[in-house]
Design an enzyme around this catalytic site. Structure first.
Site, short mmCIF file in Angstrom:
data_model
loop_
_atom_site.label_atom_id
_atom_site.label_comp_id
_atom_site.label_asym_id
_atom_site.label_seq_id
_atom_site.Cartn_x
_atom_site.Cartn_y
_atom_site.Cartn_z
N GLU A 80 -8.63 5.28 6.48
CA GLU A 80 -7.97 5.66 7.36
C GLU A 80 -8.58 6.18 8.20
O GLU A 80 -8.93 5.71 9.99
CB GLU A 80 -6.74 6.55 7.42
CG GLU A 80 -5.79 5.13 6.34
CD GLU A 80 -5.65 4.04 6.75
OE1 GLU A 80 -5.63 3.84 8.01
OE2 GLU A 80 -5.02 2.90 6.33
N HIS A 92 -7.61 -1.57 15.06
CA HIS A 92 -7.66 -1.00 13.60
C HIS A 92 -7.65 -1.44 12.29
O HIS A 92 -8.53 -1.28 11.50
CB HIS A 92 -6.30 0.40 13.75
CG HIS A 92 -6.24 1.08 12.73
ND1 HIS A 92 -6.56 2.23 12.55
CD2 HIS A 92 -5.71 0.73 11.22
CE1 HIS A 92 -6.50 2.75 11.02
NE2 HIS A 92 -6.16 2.27 10.81
N GLU A 93 -6.65 -2.53 12.11
CA GLU A 93 -6.71 -3.24 11.40
C GLU A 93 -7.46 -4.24 11.03
O GLU A 93 -7.64 -4.70 9.87
CB GLU A 93 -5.50 -4.89 11.79
CG GLU A 93 -4.22 -3.60 11.39
CD GLU A 93 -3.14 -2.48 10.70
OE1 GLU A 93 -4.07 -2.49 9.50
OE2 GLU A 93 -2.96 -1.51 10.85
N HIS A 122 -10.27 -2.95 8.84
CA HIS A 122 -9.51 -2.66 7.55
C HIS A 122 -10.37 -3.90 6.77
O HIS A 122 -10.03 -4.02 5.61
CB HIS A 122 -8.23 -2.08 7.09
CG HIS A 122 -7.60 -0.98 7.36
ND1 HIS A 122 -8.76 -0.13 6.91
CD2 HIS A 122 -6.33 -0.38 7.92
CE1 HIS A 122 -7.71 1.07 6.95
NE2 HIS A 122 -6.67 0.54 7.59
N GLU A 179 0.88 -0.75 0.32
CA GLU A 179 -0.03 -0.23 -0.03
C GLU A 179 1.01 1.18 0.17
O GLU A 179 1.98 1.23 0.67
CB GLU A 179 -1.07 -0.08 1.20
CG GLU A 179 -1.85 1.30 1.39
CD GLU A 179 -2.76 0.87 2.66
OE1 GLU A 179 -4.28 1.74 2.49
OE2 GLU A 179 -2.71 0.30 3.11
#
Length: 538
Positions: free
Chosen positions: A331, A308-309, A312, A137
Site C-alpha cells: 500500500e 494506485h490501482e 498493484h 481483500e
C-alpha cells in the site's frame, strides 16, 4: 496494552491447490448463491483430512478422487466458525499425489460489503435492483467458496458464472465461452479464461448492468471502464488515465503487464478505494468524471486512484506479500508511485505539491503522537489487518519510500525494482526481499536504513548549528525524536539513519554534499563556503 491476541494457526501444508475450477450461480432475488468447486490439488503428506478456509458457507457434498482412482466421499464437515475453517474428514487415508477435490456448497449474497455481496443500484427508469460483486481483500474469498485463503498459497483459477442473460458478467480474465444454461432458458453460463498463478484475495467477479468505454494502451492491452448504465461518457477520463498509465509502469519496471485486458468498474456503494484484483472496482465517485462540470481536483483524484490501482498489478499481484505483515509495503508503495505516475502522465498537475499535504504532513501529524505505531506491525490473525491499517501504513509508508527513492536515485531504484519483480514474479516476497534487491542495485545499506523508519515509530527532528571557520562552514547536526507533546523524555534514545543532502546558494538546485546520518550527532565540514552564502539542509 494491546488486546490479547487470539492464538492463530495458518492452514496445514499437507494438501495444496494447483487449480480451482469454480462455477457460481448467484440468485439476485433471494440473495443466495450455489457453487461447485472442482480443484486440482496435491497431497504432499498422506492424511485423512483436508483443512480449508470457509465462512458463512454450507457444504452439501465433498469428495476426493486420486488421479486414476475412484472417488472417496468425505464423511464429516467440521466447521471451526471462530477460525473460519472447515475440516473435511475422509474414511480412508489420502495418499501422496495429485487428485481432484469436489465440493458442492451454498452461500449468501450478503449485505456486509465483503466476500460475494449484493450491491444496490437504480436503473435509469428508477427501479431498484441488485448487482452481485466481490470484495475479497484481505480474507473474504472464503465467503464465496471454500479455499486456501492465504496470500502465499497461489493457484490458477477457471471461473464460470451462471447469470441472467440480460446481465453483464465480469471476472479477472476475458470471456472464452457463453452458452445457454440447460435448466433455465433465462440464464447463460459465462466461462472465463484461466488466470495466471495468483492469490485468492485477488479473485474478482461481478454480475450487474453496466455500460463501458474502451481503448487500447500503446502496448496493446485492452482497457475498459465499466460504469452504471447511461454514464459511459463519465468513464472516459479514467480510461484515458489507465491507457497512459499502463505503458508508464511497463517501462518503469521494465516488466510487461501480465494480462490481455484490464477492467475498471465503478460500483455504486463501494466503501473503500481498494484494488480488487486484476479487475478493479471502485466507488462511483472515484472513477466517474462529468466532462461538463468537473474541477481539476476531482480529475487529479481520479488520476491518482487509477495510478494506485494499476501499480498493484505489478506490486501486489505479480509479486504478492508472503503474509499480511508486509501489506504496508504494497500500500505504501502504491500510494507513492501513483504520484510518480501522475506526474509523468500529467505534468501540468504539479501533483507532488499535493503529496506534501495529502500524505507527508498527515503522516507526521499522526506519527508525532505518543500513541503512534511502527509502519510494520507483525500480523498473526488476519482479522488484525483492519485494526493495523491506517494512515501510518499508507501515508508514512509512501513518505519513507519517497525518501528511499531520493536516496537511491531513480536509475538504481528502477534497476532494483526490476530485479525484485523478475526474481519473485508469480510468487511471494517479504519486505526484506525488496530491500535486498535495492541494496544489490545501489550498493547502499538499504535494509539498515529502512528498518529504522519502518520497525520503530516516530521520526527525528534534526537540529543544525553552523559555525564559520575561515573559508569553511562547519555544521553540527543532532537528531532527537520529535514529539507533539513536548521534548522527548524517554529513557531510550531512538535513532534513525537519515539520508541528508546539503546545498548552498552557490548552486541551490544541486546537492553540494550527500551524507547518511547514522548516529546521534554528526559534524560536517563544507569546504569553500563563504560567510555570506546560505546553506540548506534537507
Amino acid at each position: 496494552a494491546m488486546p490479547e491476541k487470539r492464538p492463530f494457526e495458518r492452514l496445514p501444508a499437507d494438501v495444496s491447490p494447483l487449480n480451482y475450477g469454480l462455477c457460481l450461480k448467484p440468485d439476485l432475488i433471494d440473495f443466495t448463491f450455489e457453487g461447485k468447486l472442482e480443484a486440482a490439488v496435491q497431497v504432499k503428506n498422506a492424511t485423512n483430512q483436508i483443512v480449508m478456509n470457509c465462512a458463512d458457507i454450507d457444504i452439501i457434498t465433498a469428495s476426493y478422487a486420486p488421479e486414476g482412482d475412484e472417488e472417496v466421499h468425505a464423511t464429516g464437515f467440521n466447521y471451526q466458525n471462530e477460525d473460519e475453517k472447515v475440516t473435511l474428514s475422509f474414511p480412508s487415508t489420502l495418499q501422496k499425489g495429485t487428485g481432484t477435490l469436489k465440493i458442492d456448497f451454498v452461500g449468501e449474497l450478503n449485505d456486509k460489503m465483503k466476500g460475494f455481496y449484493r450491491s444496490k443500484y437504480s436503473t435509469p427508469s428508477g427501479d431498484t435492483r441488485y448487482a452481485a460483486v466481490t470484495q475479497f481483500e484481505a480474507t473474504d474469498a472464503r465467503r464465496a467458496f471454500p479455499c486456501w485463503d492465504e496470500p502465499a498459497i497461489k493457484a490458477t483459477f477457471d471461473i464460470s458464472l451462471v447469470v441472467p442473460k440480460d446481465r453483464v458478467a465480469l471476472s479477472n480474465m476475458n470471456v472464452v465461452d457463453r452458452k445457454p444454461y440447460p435448466d433455465d432458458e433465462n440464464l447463460v453460463e459465462v466461462k472465463f479464461a484461466r488466470t495466471p498463478v495468483m492469490s485468492t484475495y485477488l479473485v474478482a467477479f461481478v454480475v450487474g448492468e453496466y455500460d463501458f468505454v474502451e481503448a487500447r494502451s500503446q502496448d496493446g492491452v485492452l482497457v475498459r471502464v465499466y460504469t452504471p448504465v447511461g454514464k459511459a461518457e463519465q468513464g472516459k477520463f479514467a480510461l484515458e488515465v489507465a491507457a497512459k498509465t499502463l505503458p508508464f509502469y511497463k517501462d518503469y519496471f521494465n516488466v510487461p503487464y501480465p494480462l490481455p485486458k484490464i477492467d475498471l468498474i465503478a460500483i455504486a456503494d463501494f466503501a473503500a478505494v481498494v484494488s480488487l484484483s486484476l479487475s478493479l472496482q471502485h466507488r462511483e465517485t472515484a472513477l466517474l468524471i462529468d466532462p461538463k462540470n468537473s474541477c481539476s481536483s476531482s480529475r487529479q483524484w481520479v488520476a491518482l486512484v487509477v495510478g494506485h490501482e494499476l501499480a498493484h498489478q505489478w506490486f501486489g499481484n505479480l509479486v504478492t506479500m508472503e503474509w499480511w505483515t508486509h501489506l504496508w509495503l504494497n500500500e505504501g508503495f502504491a500510494s507513492w508511485i501513483e504520484y510518480l505516475c501522475v506526474d509523468h502522465c500529467f505534468p501540468e498537475y504539479d501533483i507532488w505539491t499535493q503529496f506534501v499535504s495529502a500524505d507527508y504532513t498527515r503522516a507526521q501529524e499522526l506519527d508525532a503522537l505518543d500513541n503512534s505505531h511502527p509502519i510494520e506491525v507483525s500480523v498473526g490473525h488476519p482479522s488484525e489487518v483492519d485494526e493495523i491499517f491506517d494512515a501510518i501504513s499508507y501515508s508514512k509508508g509512501a513518505s519513507v519510500i519517497r525518501m528511499l527513492h531520493d536516496y537511491i536515485g531513480d536509475e538504481d531504484f528502477r534497476k532494483g525494482m526490476n530485479l525484485y519483480l523478475t526474481k519473485f514474479q508469480q510468487r511471494n516476497a517479504a519486505t526484506e526481499d525488496l530491500w535486498e534487491s535495492l541494496e544489490k542495485a545501489s550498493g547502499k545499506p538499504i535494509a539498515a536504513v529502512m528498518n529504522t523508519w519502518t520497525k520503530q515509530m516516530g521520526f527525528p527532528l534534526i537540529y543544525v548549528e553552523a559555525e564559520q571557520q575561515e573559508d569553511d562552514k562547519v555544521l553540527k547536526l543532532v537528531q532527537k525524536k520529535f514529539c507533539a507533546s513536548g521534548p522527548y523524555t524517554g529513557e531510550d534514545f531512538p535513532m534513525w539513519m537519515v539520508p541528508i543532502s546539503i546545498c548552498t546558494s552557490e548552486d541551490p538546485s544541486c546537492a553540494k554534499m550527500q551524507i547518511l546520518m547514522d548516529k546521534a550527532e554528526l559534524t560536517v565540514v563544507l569546504k569553500d563556503t563563504k560567510p555570506e552564502q546560505w546553506v540548506k539542509v534537507s
